[in-house]
Scaffold this motif. Structure first.
Motif, short mmCIF file in Angstrom:
data_model
loop_
_atom_site.label_atom_id
_atom_site.label_comp_id
_atom_site.label_asym_id
_atom_site.label_seq_id
_atom_site.Cartn_x
_atom_site.Cartn_y
_atom_site.Cartn_z
N UNK A 169 -78.67 25.35 47.01
CA UNK A 169 -77.92 26.35 46.14
C UNK A 169 -78.70 26.41 44.70
N UNK A 170 -78.62 27.76 44.19
CA UNK A 170 -79.00 27.84 42.81
C UNK A 170 -78.32 27.38 41.47
N UNK A 171 -77.14 26.95 41.97
CA UNK A 171 -76.36 26.05 40.92
C UNK A 171 -75.54 25.20 41.63
N UNK A 172 -75.07 23.93 40.98
CA UNK A 172 -74.14 23.36 41.62
C UNK A 172 -73.85 22.32 40.17
N UNK A 173 -72.44 21.85 40.27
CA UNK A 173 -71.92 20.84 39.26
C UNK A 173 -72.10 19.43 39.83
N UNK A 174 -71.85 18.35 39.17
CA UNK A 174 -72.05 17.09 39.54
C UNK A 174 -71.21 16.44 40.77
N UNK A 184 -82.11 30.46 38.92
CA UNK A 184 -83.40 31.08 39.30
C UNK A 184 -83.42 31.71 40.69
N UNK A 185 -82.99 31.00 41.79
CA UNK A 185 -83.19 31.52 42.99
C UNK A 185 -81.85 31.95 43.71
N UNK A 186 -81.49 32.99 43.22
CA UNK A 186 -80.04 33.57 43.49
C UNK A 186 -80.29 34.41 44.74
N UNK A 187 -79.30 34.27 45.65
CA UNK A 187 -79.48 34.99 46.96
C UNK A 187 -77.95 35.75 47.21
N UNK A 188 -76.99 35.59 46.32
CA UNK A 188 -75.78 36.41 46.48
C UNK A 188 -74.77 35.50 47.45
N UNK A 189 -74.47 36.11 48.39
CA UNK A 189 -73.35 35.42 49.38
C UNK A 189 -73.93 34.43 50.16
N UNK A 190 -73.12 33.23 50.02
CA UNK A 190 -73.52 32.08 50.81
C UNK A 190 -72.72 31.95 52.09
N UNK A 207 -80.38 21.43 44.62
CA UNK A 207 -80.02 22.20 43.72
C UNK A 207 -81.02 21.97 42.44
N UNK A 208 -81.61 22.92 41.77
CA UNK A 208 -82.34 22.84 40.62
C UNK A 208 -81.76 23.11 39.37
N UNK A 209 -80.26 23.43 39.40
CA UNK A 209 -79.75 23.84 38.30
C UNK A 209 -78.34 23.12 38.58
N UNK A 210 -78.29 21.91 37.62
CA UNK A 210 -77.10 21.31 37.62
C UNK A 210 -76.15 21.66 36.29
N UNK A 211 -75.03 22.35 36.65
CA UNK A 211 -74.04 22.74 35.63
C UNK A 211 -73.08 21.94 35.35
N UNK A 212 -72.52 22.23 33.85
CA UNK A 212 -71.45 21.36 33.57
C UNK A 212 -70.21 21.52 34.43
N UNK A 213 -69.29 20.47 34.65
CA UNK A 213 -68.35 20.29 35.29
C UNK A 213 -66.94 20.95 34.77
#
Lengths: 512, 97
Positions: A169-174, A184-190, A207-213
């Motif tokens: 996934x291009x983003x996820x939290x902890x 960076x690597x978005x593809x839209x619908x999962x 993921x290469x992009x850990x977002x805040x929770x």
């Protein structure tokens, strides 16, 4: 035995895998029992790990079923990184059950088969070196090909029981709240991956992009996720989808597209509130352009567009010509961006999209569908799986599922090079002729004789000659000649399921 | 008729065939490279051989790189190569076509 599309299905394999032969496109109203995943209870702390190897070691055991999604398409880094560890750890006898296999995965799959790591595969399709390898008998047990809707059905039934799903996934939290729209690597619908997230016993996000929770909007939810693995890069954005969508200048494709448009506009389904699905090929994109003009001219708006989405379709949404987009997959950046910004573009999972064993899937509500074909025969059966040389080189995708629409149009040129597209019998039946209504070629159209209503509606359109499909087949043969029949061995290398899980055809090993 | 030099006709574009013809002594020997060899290989070789025979050549070495050409194209390219190889381009062999 021979099934209802007259295909010889190997009895021993039917018995071994407990299959029935394909009978009908009607699903009926059966009562079915769905399965549920095992849950390893946790408060959700300590999900984040930074070693793929440790997670694989912890979760994957000999004989298990593992899965991946193919939303990164040829920009996928996740599959190869995970499979490297799986092979190197010496794990054996796995079933590989991805939503589909893309070219970038081919070498790794072949290596894993040779190492004994992978001994079973179920997928929507395969191409290139892997298709060649399997068609030449490289995998002992037959590959099982399923449509996107059928994969959802098989997962819900427990026919596919996923032990571990590895989902990039291009983003996820902890804790694992994730979507496909930011990073960076978005593809839209999962869309396809949502099935795995819901039904796998263990769900590993990479993921290469850990977002805040907490991270929202959450397409995949923390309640479903066991591990979040931080990696350097999940994918190459430039190879995920085509960049800017270019309209075809090929006069043959344009001719086909304008005829498809004529068929739609003059069908009884072209009225306010209609719905449609188009593909991503050159002709399909051009159809969208012609359709746009026809909708403006006739003051007609669509209630929804479905399926794999491209920018030309999201442009119609923006223009107000379509009221909603129901989005299981995005083929280009523009479509992915639109899903992020336009609340009228709804992410749907593969079950909602196309699962036949449902309380109503989107495809059941579909009016007009435009699909392509490698081959179509005089019974209107369509092949999108094996090439004219008998080698596996395609994917079912949503073909069988969308073909249940009320007006299913196959757009295809009469011949491609020296290969006839319209043949007496397709090499492999993927979509039964019963669900196909109109064939559009650059020379004219053929209407399934089962649809006399369409014969009446479409028989006197200026510039659209109507042929019997047998005549189009003869026309193609007169151009290219009669090919020598393909030679196969007795060994079955792949089984094609219909969307209800029955067997519609088998692919045999090619003789070279 | 004699082959005087090696000659070539046709391109590697889609739906074309490139024919290279040179001296031979053992009938018409064809080395065919084609994506549709399985389905149309025999037919392509038959058209090349027949065209050469009709033109009056019974011995030749042919290298054919096919990109899905139809029979009429195979015939035309073969004849053009043969006329170039026999140095007879100023006397088009219409009757062979």
């Amino acid at each position: 035995m021979k099934n209802s599309v007259n295909r010889e299905i190997p009895d021993d394999l039917m018995k071994k895998y407990d299959y029935e032969g394909f009978k009908t496109t009607e699903i009926g109203n059966p009562e079915i029992q769905r399965v549920a995943p095992k849950v390893h209870v946790s408060t959700g702390d300590n999900k984040v790990v930074d070693s793929i190897k440790d997670v694989v070691k912890e979760t994957v055991k000999d004989g298990m079923t593992i899965s991946f999604h193919h939303h990164f398409r040829n920009g996928d880094f996740v599959f190869n990184e995970v499979m490297r560890e799986v092979i190197d750890l010496g794990i054996k006898d796995l079933t590989l059950a991805p939503s589909s296999l893309t070219g970038v995965m081919n070498d790794m799959v072949i290596e894993a088969i040779k190492a004994g790591t992978i001994t079973n595969i179920t997928s929507s399709g395969m191409r290139g070196s892997l298709g060649d390898f399997v068609s030449h008998g490289g995998l002992k047990k037959p590959v099982i090909f399923r449509s996107h809707g059928n994969r959802a059905r098989a997962i819900e039934h427990g026919d596919i029981k996923i032990d571990v799903a590895f989902l990039g996934v291009p983003n996820a939290d902890k804790l694992g709240n994730a979507n496909g729209m930011e990073g960076d690597a978005v593809f839209g619908s999962l869309g396809y991956a949502l099935m795995d997230a819901q039904y796998a016993d263990k769900v590993v996000l990479l993921t290469d992009n850990i977002k805040s929770y907490p991270n929202t909007p959450a397409s995949i939810k923390q309640t479903q996720v066991d591990y979040v693995v931080k990696v350097d890069k999940v994918g190459d954005p430039d190879k995920i989808g085509s960049g800017a969508t270019r309209f075809t200048k090929d006069p043959k494709e344009l001719k086909i597209a304008s005829t498809v448009n004529d068929v739609i506009v003059n069908s009884p389904y072209f009225k306010d509130g209609f719905s449609f699905q188009t593909g991503s090929g050159g002709a399909a994109l051009a159809v969208t352009r012609y359709l746009r003009q026809a909708m403006i001219d006739n003051k007609i708006k669509a209630s929804f567009a479905l399926g794999g989405i491209t920018k030309p379709t999201t442009d119609l949404l923006k223009e107000g010509l379509i009221d909603r987009i129901m989005d299981v997959q995005d083929f280009d950046k523009g479509a992915a961006e639109s899903m992020h910004t336009n609340p009228k573009q709804q992410e749907i999972d593969a079950s909602w999209y196309a699962d036949p064993d449902n309380k109503g899937a989107m495809v059941d509500q579909l009016d007009v569908v435009i699909l392509s074909a490698l081959e179509i025969d005089t019974k209107f059966n369509v092949n999108v799986m094996s090439g004219s040389d008998g080698v596996i080189r395609g994917a079912i995708g949503g073909h069988q599922d969308a073909a249940t629409g009320k007006l299913t149009i196959i757009s295809a040129p009469l011949v491609r090079g020296r290969i006839a597209t319209i043949v007496p019998d397709v090499t492999t039946v993927v979509t039964p002729g019963d669900s196909v209504d109109v064939l559009v070629t650059e020379y004219g159209i053929a209407i399934n004789p089962k649809r006399q209503d369409l014969v009446k509606a479409l028989s006197s359109l200026p510039g659209v000659p109507v042929y019997h499909i047998e005549d189009l087949q003869k026309m193609a043969e007169a151009k290219v000649g009669k090919p020598k029949p393909l030679e196969f061995t007795d060994r079955t290398v792949a089984l094609i399921e219909y969307r209800d899980g029955s067997l519609i055809d088998a692919i045999r090993e090619v003789k070279d | 008729m004699d082959i005087k030099s090696t000659a070539i006709a046709g391109t590697l574009e889609s739906s074309d065939i490139q024919i290279t013809i040179s001296k031979g002594s053992n009938g018409v020997e064809i080395e065919l490279d084609s994506d549709v060899k399985k389905q149309f290989g025999d037919q392509i070789e038959k058209v090349i051989t027949e065209t050469l025979n009709q033109f009056g050549l019974t011995d030749a070495k042919i290298k054919a790189v096919d990109k899905g050409a139809l029979d009429c194209v195979v015939k035309a390219r073969t004849l053009a190569a043969a006329q170039r190889a026999t140095d007879t381009v100023d006397q088009p062999a219409w009757e062979v076509l």
